[in-house]
Design a protein around this motif. Sequence first.
Motif, PDB file in Angstrom:
ATOM      1  N   ASP A   2       0.743  -1.060  -0.062  1.00 13.20           N
ATOM      2  CA  ASP A   2       0.042   0.065   0.077  1.00 13.20           C
ATOM      3  C   ASP A   2       0.758   1.240   0.084  1.00 13.20           C
ATOM      4  O   ASP A   2       0.812   2.325   0.727  1.00 13.20           O
ATOM      5  N   GLY A   3       2.034   1.279  -1.032  1.00  8.86           N
ATOM      6  CA  GLY A   3       2.771   2.381  -1.047  1.00  8.86           C
ATOM      7  C   GLY A   3       3.757   2.566   0.082  1.00  8.86           C
ATOM      8  O   GLY A   3       4.392   3.753   0.103  1.00  8.86           O
ATOM      9  N   ASP A   4       3.862   1.844   1.025  1.00 10.97           N
ATOM     10  CA  ASP A   4       4.672   1.760   2.103  1.00 10.97           C
ATOM     11  C   ASP A   4       5.982   0.789   1.760  1.00 10.97           C
ATOM     12  O   ASP A   4       5.762  -0.376   1.931  1.00 10.97           O
ATOM     13  N   GLY A   5       7.371   1.272   1.360  1.00 11.97           N
ATOM     14  CA  GLY A   5       8.418   0.645   1.113  1.00 11.97           C
ATOM     15  C   GLY A   5       9.017  -0.142   2.183  1.00 11.97           C
ATOM     16  O   GLY A   5       9.397  -1.205   2.141  1.00 11.97           O
ATOM     17  N   ARG A   6       8.841   0.590   3.571  1.00 13.10           N
ATOM     18  CA  ARG A   6       9.290  -0.316   4.655  1.00 13.10           C
ATOM     19  C   ARG A   6       8.353  -1.605   4.809  1.00 13.10           C
ATOM     20  O   ARG A   6       9.044  -2.773   5.308  1.00 13.10           O
ATOM     21  N   ALA A   7       7.106  -1.298   4.606  1.00 15.64           N
ATOM     22  CA  ALA A   7       6.378  -2.474   4.965  1.00 15.64           C
ATOM     23  C   ALA A   7       6.789  -3.596   3.769  1.00 15.64           C
ATOM     24  O   ALA A   7       6.612  -4.792   4.073  1.00 15.64           O
ATOM     25  N   LEU A   8       6.923  -3.241   2.631  1.00 19.88           N
ATOM     26  CA  LEU A   8       7.080  -3.794   1.344  1.00 19.88           C
ATOM     27  C   LEU A   8       8.516  -4.796   1.691  1.00 19.88           C
ATOM     28  O   LEU A   8       8.473  -6.101   1.531  1.00 19.88           O
ATOM     29  N   LEU A   9       9.429  -4.256   2.214  1.00 20.69           N
ATOM     30  CA  LEU A   9      10.743  -4.873   2.551  1.00 20.69           C
ATOM     31  C   LEU A   9      10.358  -5.705   3.640  1.00 20.69           C
ATOM     32  O   LEU A   9      11.178  -7.069   3.531  1.00 20.69           O
ATOM     33  N   GLY A  10       9.850  -5.452   4.529  1.00 24.38           N
ATOM     34  CA  GLY A  10       9.371  -6.614   5.674  1.00 24.38           C
ATOM     35  C   GLY A  10       8.888  -7.697   5.158  1.00 24.38           C
ATOM     36  O   GLY A  10       9.034  -9.060   5.603  1.00 24.38           O
ATOM     37  N   LEU A  11       7.775  -7.593   4.295  1.00 22.08           N
ATOM     38  CA  LEU A  11       7.182  -8.681   3.475  1.00 22.08           C
ATOM     39  C   LEU A  11       8.107  -9.505   2.700  1.00 22.08           C
ATOM     40  O   LEU A  11       8.108 -10.839   2.729  1.00 22.08           O
ATOM     41  N   VAL A  12       8.979  -8.791   1.864  1.00 19.05           N
ATOM     42  CA  VAL A  12       9.846  -9.504   1.077  1.00 19.05           C
ATOM     43  C   VAL A  12      10.944 -10.182   2.158  1.00 19.05           C
ATOM     44  O   VAL A  12      11.142 -11.345   1.591  1.00 19.05           O
ATOM     45  N   GLU A  13      11.457  -9.847   3.202  1.00 18.39           N
ATOM     46  CA  GLU A  13      12.199 -10.591   4.014  1.00 18.39           C
ATOM     47  C   GLU A  13      11.461 -11.601   4.503  1.00 18.39           C
ATOM     48  O   GLU A  13      12.020 -12.748   4.618  1.00 18.39           O
ATOM     49  N   GLU A  14      10.297 -11.459   4.638  1.00 20.04           N
ATOM     50  CA  GLU A  14       9.644 -12.696   5.381  1.00 20.04           C
ATOM     51  C   GLU A  14       9.366 -13.845   4.200  1.00 20.04           C
ATOM     52  O   GLU A  14       9.573 -14.789   4.535  1.00 20.04           O
ATOM     53  N   ILE A  15       9.182 -13.442   3.038  1.00 13.99           N
ATOM     54  CA  ILE A  15       8.877 -14.378   2.044  1.00 13.99           C
ATOM     55  C   ILE A  15      10.333 -15.330   1.727  1.00 13.99           C
ATOM     56  O   ILE A  15      10.413 -16.451   1.843  1.00 13.99           O
ATOM     57  N   TYR A  16      11.285 -14.475   1.810  1.00 20.87           N
ATOM     58  CA  TYR A  16      12.875 -15.314   1.497  1.00 20.87           C
ATOM     59  C   TYR A  16      13.057 -16.001   2.698  1.00 20.87           C
ATOM     60  O   TYR A  16      13.516 -17.206   2.562  1.00 20.87           O
ATOM     61  N   ALA A  17      12.598 -15.664   3.621  1.00 17.64           N
ATOM     62  CA  ALA A  17      12.938 -16.365   5.085  1.00 17.64           C
ATOM     63  C   ALA A  17      12.110 -17.526   5.037  1.00 17.64           C
ATOM     64  O   ALA A  17      12.449 -18.763   5.730  1.00 17.64           O
ATOM     65  N   ALA A  18      10.994 -17.748   4.500  1.00 13.67           N
ATOM     66  CA  ALA A  18       9.840 -19.010   4.592  1.00 13.67           C
ATOM     67  C   ALA A  18      10.200 -19.788   3.397  1.00 13.67           C
ATOM     68  O   ALA A  18       9.340 -20.701   3.224  1.00 13.67           O
TER      69      ALA A  18
END
Length: 445
Positions: free
Chosen positions: A208-224
């Motif tokens: 939703d336009g929040d890059g910090r939130a995006l990177l948090g989601l991306v990191e979560e995806i890589y970790a899982a």
Amino acid sequence: MMTDLFPDDIPSSRPEEIDGERPLADKLRPKSLDEVIGQTHILGEDGTLRRMLASGRLGSLILWGPPGTGKTTVARLLADAAGYRFEQISAIFSGVADLKKVFETARTARRAGQRTLLFVDEIHRFNRAQQDSFLPVMEDGTVVLVGATTENPSFELNAALMSRAQVLRFESLNRDDLFALIERAEAEMERPLPVDETARETLMSLADGDGRALLGLVEEIYAATGSDDILDHEGLTKLVQRRAPIYDKSQDGHYNLISALHKTVRGSDPDAALYYFARMIDAGEDPMYLARRLIRMASEDIGMADPQALPLAVAAKDAYHMLGSPEGELALAEVVVYLATAPKSNAIEVAYNTALALAKQTGSPTPPMTILNAPTKMMKSQGYGEGYIYDHDTPEGFSGQEYFPEKIGRQNFYQPVERGFEREIRKRMDYFSKLRATKRESGKS
């Protein structure tokens, strides 16, 4: 557009940590303004900050925008680019004593030839007295103040502070900016993000336009996920435990539906208005966004045709605050129906815009002397307040005096329509107009 990708309290490098343990957002922190993604309206070649840096003079700023839009990061990089020492405090955790220490440190640095950029996060949380404490150190050059706020500074910051700082509006990341940020993350991780195209679009919508939130989601995806995993839409939403919106809040779906809601309210169709309202709620739209828009509709499309529309819209916003979801949404739905079935008038908007245009054109003419207060003998001797008629002393409760500056003369901005309560207002205004003319004629005679 750019997001505040990097937590405020994490330095750019921490030697005690292994690089692999650092959050992805920290690893991708820009090292210069040129590396910042987005906010081109202030960081582009002709942007405000670029011009300020080119002039060699850094002025105080208020950075206004939603959480995660790059305010802290830009402030840090701005200090680096201008050669200022960077000092940061948070209004949440700081008081007057902390401010005094910061100011004294800045004075010491200035005596040593080093200027200070003081970054104040959540500056709107300081009270009036605390905000006033910045004024002397801003005026004498002890600090260049850069404040960050998520709230409208016009409502939250002192006028004196606002007059000494330039407000820069930060905006959410658009789709291209988010896509570029994902590419940076993929380069850092040295492998593509394990999602298909549908899931990638879903991921950007969830951010939703929040890059910090995006990177948090991306990191979560890589970790899982493993090297052979590819997540689809359902796999992604299950992993992050969030319901993907039915439409992208920052793209066409969002603007199409809010436009449809507004126009069906204006068009007095409560059923269609409820339908579009329900679609937006079901899509995960922020109910407070809808509450704000309903308040706007009450002012823009109904106005004085039904003066109860605005207080009812505000009351529904308060009701949602008190009840939360889903109970509070019923109060908003009630307002949707009320506004759609109310008589319509944009006479207030037309009158305001006309008055505003005239105010901009005519400068600052003095009001008639008769309606100016005369608190001192000198002002009385100069004619302040002379000839003023106290309206309540007249039989009609209406003096018919002239209130416009002589330079402008009488104007007629507000033209009530023959609908709803404005029909009654029209009768009152016609009565006042006739009475004013009568009193003027009698005054001449």
